[in-house]
Design a protein around this motif. Structure first.
Motif, PDB file in Angstrom:
ATOM      1  N   ILE A  88       0.858  -1.181   0.000  1.00  0.00           N
ATOM      2  CA  ILE A  88       0.000   0.000   0.000  1.00  0.00           C
ATOM      3  C   ILE A  88       0.897   1.236   0.000  1.00  0.00           C
ATOM      4  CG2 ILE A  88      -1.869   1.226   1.149  1.00  0.00           C
ATOM      5  CD1 ILE A  88      -2.593  -1.606   0.223  1.00  0.00           C
ATOM      6  N   GLY A  89       0.819   2.029  -1.071  1.00  0.00           N
ATOM      7  CA  GLY A  89       1.630   3.233  -1.168  1.00  0.00           C
ATOM      8  C   GLY A  89       2.867   3.018  -2.021  1.00  0.00           C
ATOM      9  N   THR A  90       2.699   3.004  -3.332  1.00  0.00           N
ATOM     10  CA  THR A  90       3.804   2.718  -4.245  1.00  0.00           C
ATOM     11  C   THR A  90       4.891   3.781  -4.181  1.00  0.00           C
ATOM     12  OG1 THR A  90       2.170   1.747  -5.747  1.00  0.00           O
ATOM     13  CG2 THR A  90       4.371   2.144  -6.639  1.00  0.00           C
ATOM     14  N   GLY A  91       4.460   5.050  -4.114  1.00  0.00           N
ATOM     15  CA  GLY A  91       5.438   6.133  -4.152  1.00  0.00           C
ATOM     16  C   GLY A  91       6.226   6.102  -5.441  1.00  0.00           C
ATOM     17  N   GLU A 110      -1.228   2.786  -5.558  1.00  0.00           N
ATOM     18  CA  GLU A 110      -0.883   4.193  -5.378  1.00  0.00           C
ATOM     19  C   GLU A 110      -2.112   5.061  -5.687  1.00  0.00           C
ATOM     20  OE1 GLU A 110       0.338   7.559  -4.522  1.00  0.00           O
ATOM     21  OE2 GLU A 110       1.835   5.968  -4.242  1.00  0.00           O
ATOM     22  N   ARG A 111      -2.358   6.088  -4.873  1.00  0.00           N
ATOM     23  CA  ARG A 111      -3.534   6.937  -5.069  1.00  0.00           C
ATOM     24  C   ARG A 111      -3.282   8.098  -6.012  1.00  0.00           C
ATOM     25  NH1 ARG A 111      -4.149  11.665  -1.990  1.00  0.00           N
ATOM     26  NH2 ARG A 111      -6.400  11.372  -2.002  1.00  0.00           N
ATOM     27  N   PHE A 112      -2.017   8.450  -6.262  1.00  0.00           N
ATOM     28  CA  PHE A 112      -1.689   9.542  -7.171  1.00  0.00           C
ATOM     29  C   PHE A 112      -1.324   8.979  -8.547  1.00  0.00           C
ATOM     30  CE2 PHE A 112      -0.617  11.531  -3.038  1.00  0.00           C
ATOM     31  CZ  PHE A 112      -1.423  12.659  -3.125  1.00  0.00           C
ATOM     32  N   VAL A 131       5.825  -7.435 -10.891  1.00  0.00           N
ATOM     33  CA  VAL A 131       5.318  -6.312 -10.089  1.00  0.00           C
ATOM     34  C   VAL A 131       4.275  -5.556 -10.900  1.00  0.00           C
ATOM     35  CG1 VAL A 131       5.896  -4.187  -8.854  1.00  0.00           C
ATOM     36  CG2 VAL A 131       7.525  -6.088  -8.896  1.00  0.00           C
ATOM     37  N   GLU A 132       3.077  -5.413 -10.340  1.00  0.00           N
ATOM     38  CA  GLU A 132       1.993  -4.683 -10.993  1.00  0.00           C
ATOM     39  C   GLU A 132       1.635  -3.451 -10.168  1.00  0.00           C
ATOM     40  OE1 GLU A 132      -1.066  -7.340 -13.241  1.00  0.00           O
ATOM     41  OE2 GLU A 132      -0.758  -8.217 -11.263  1.00  0.00           O
ATOM     42  N   VAL A 133       1.514  -2.314 -10.844  1.00  0.00           N
ATOM     43  CA  VAL A 133       1.150  -1.054 -10.191  1.00  0.00           C
ATOM     44  C   VAL A 133      -0.278  -0.695 -10.567  1.00  0.00           C
ATOM     45  CG1 VAL A 133       1.742   1.377  -9.892  1.00  0.00           C
ATOM     46  CG2 VAL A 133       3.556  -0.295 -10.389  1.00  0.00           C
ATOM     47  N   PHE A 134      -1.106  -0.405  -9.559  1.00  0.00           N
ATOM     48  CA  PHE A 134      -2.492  -0.025  -9.806  1.00  0.00           C
ATOM     49  C   PHE A 134      -2.812   1.300  -9.129  1.00  0.00           C
ATOM     50  CE2 PHE A 134      -2.590  -4.675 -10.120  1.00  0.00           C
ATOM     51  CZ  PHE A 134      -3.218  -4.833 -11.343  1.00  0.00           C
ATOM     52  N   LEU A 135      -3.614   2.116  -9.793  1.00  0.00           N
ATOM     53  CA  LEU A 135      -4.145   3.337  -9.204  1.00  0.00           C
ATOM     54  C   LEU A 135      -5.370   2.947  -8.382  1.00  0.00           C
ATOM     55  CD1 LEU A 135      -3.935   6.507  -9.223  1.00  0.00           C
ATOM     56  CD2 LEU A 135      -5.660   6.438 -11.038  1.00  0.00           C
ATOM     57  N   ALA A 136      -5.279   3.070  -7.060  1.00  0.00           N
ATOM     58  CA  ALA A 136      -6.365   2.577  -6.206  1.00  0.00           C
ATOM     59  C   ALA A 136      -6.260   3.185  -4.820  1.00  0.00           C
ATOM     60  CB  ALA A 136      -6.316   1.049  -6.107  1.00  0.00           C
ATOM     61  N   ASP A 137      -7.358   3.108  -4.087  1.00  0.00           N
ATOM     62  CA  ASP A 137      -7.403   3.534  -2.686  1.00  0.00           C
ATOM     63  C   ASP A 137      -6.847   2.407  -1.826  1.00  0.00           C
ATOM     64  OD1 ASP A 137      -8.021   4.304  -0.092  1.00  0.00           O
ATOM     65  OD2 ASP A 137     -10.053   4.972  -0.568  1.00  0.00           O
ATOM     66  N   GLY A 138      -5.689   2.620  -1.244  1.00  0.00           N
ATOM     67  CA  GLY A 138      -5.032   1.579  -0.471  1.00  0.00           C
ATOM     68  C   GLY A 138      -5.821   1.088   0.720  1.00  0.00           C
ATOM     69  N   SER A 212      -7.089   8.752   1.994  1.00  0.00           N
ATOM     70  CA  SER A 212      -8.161   7.987   1.354  1.00  0.00           C
ATOM     71  C   SER A 212      -8.414   8.476  -0.056  1.00  0.00           C
ATOM     72  CB  SER A 212      -9.449   8.101   2.183  1.00  0.00           C
ATOM     73  OG  SER A 212      -9.280   7.573   3.474  1.00  0.00           O
ATOM     74  N   GLY A 213      -9.050   7.630  -0.831  1.00  0.00           N
ATOM     75  CA  GLY A 213      -9.462   8.007  -2.164  1.00  0.00           C
ATOM     76  C   GLY A 213      -8.342   7.942  -3.175  1.00  0.00           C
ATOM     77  N   VAL A 214      -8.680   8.319  -4.401  1.00  0.00           N
ATOM     78  CA  VAL A 214      -7.728   8.329  -5.506  1.00  0.00           C
ATOM     79  C   VAL A 214      -7.632   9.744  -6.054  1.00  0.00           C
ATOM     80  CG1 VAL A 214      -7.285   7.525  -7.865  1.00  0.00           C
ATOM     81  CG2 VAL A 214      -8.118   5.923  -6.119  1.00  0.00           C
ATOM     82  N   ALA A 215      -6.427  10.247  -6.181  1.00  0.00           N
ATOM     83  CA  ALA A 215      -6.194  11.570  -6.760  1.00  0.00           C
ATOM     84  C   ALA A 215      -5.672  11.367  -8.163  1.00  0.00           C
ATOM     85  CB  ALA A 215      -5.194  12.362  -5.902  1.00  0.00           C
TER      86      ALA A 215
END
Length: 218
Positions: A88-91, A110-112, A131-138, A212-215
């Motif tokens: 949670i939190g790719t950065g 990652e939310r951003f 490794v898979e990166v997703f835009l999501a609310d952690g 929270s949420g996705v930006a």
């Protein structure tokens, strides 16, 4: 002192020595930190500090965490090559790359959007197809790939979201900084045992708070 005139191999060796001084002995963990080029995951202005054992600021008000703290978290996860990990939190993607060198599969959230896309490019350039990166609310985890053998939070929570515990596999381990958003937090390890969750405090850390949420756009 680390600087542009210092050989990168020396800087890398000094970081590995710092890990050993913190008690990190796991061969796979040490190898992962040696193999992942941290300089690719920091802002250009901080590139001469890439191999220092310190957190550094990145876009969107986030940070790339201190390597010795990440090594402690990685050791606590007790990773194996067959494990599926949720981060949670790719950065910048640095820790996801570390995890990808040890675990069988890594799902990182990652939310951003700007961070997620940049991280995916960096990870792809290293050839880490697991490794898979997703835009999501952690806070919601990623049910489509649950359950996870290991879950690790790269941002502080006052309480671990129940959705993440729900997605933790039997005998799975979750590591998270738990505490107030300002100041220090306790680095906690939870294991889902036959009689429920077992927890242990690993030490004090300082992480940015989980949001929270996705930006989608910053």
């Amino acid at each position: 002192m680390t600087g542009p005139d210092k050989d990168e191999a020396v800087e890398r060796a000094e970081l590995l020595l710092a890990l050993r001084k913190r008690g990190i002995r796991d061969r796979l963990v040490m190898r992962a930190f040696e193999q992942v080029p941290r300089e690719r995951f920091v802002e250009p202005v901080f590139r001469n500090l890439a191999w220092n054992d310190q957190a550094l600021p990145v876009d969107c008000g986030q940070t790339i965490s201190q390597p010795t703290v990440l090594a402690l978290m990685t050791t606590a996860l007790e990773l194996e090559g067959t494990h599926t990990v949720l981060e949670i939190g790719t950065g910048t993607g640095y820790y996801a790359a570390i995890l990808g060198h040890i675990a069988g599969h890594v799902v990182t959230l990652e939310r951003f959007r700007t961070l997620a896309e940049a991280a995916a490019r960096r990870i792809g350039s290293l050839g880490l197809a697991n490794v898979e990166v997703f835009l999501a609310d952690g806070r919601l985890g990623y049910r489509a790939r649950a359950p996870f053998d290991r879950i690790v939070l790269g941002a502080a929570v006052e309480e671990v979201p129940s959705a993440l515990f729900d997605q933790l596999a039997p005998n799975g381990i979750l590591v998270a900084p738990v505490g107030p958003p300002e100041g220090t937090q306790a680095l906690m390890r939870y294991r889902r045992g036959p009689e429920g969750l077992e927890q242990r405090e690993l030490g004090l850390v300082r992480f940015v708070p989980m949001l929270s949420g996705v930006a989608a756009v910053l």
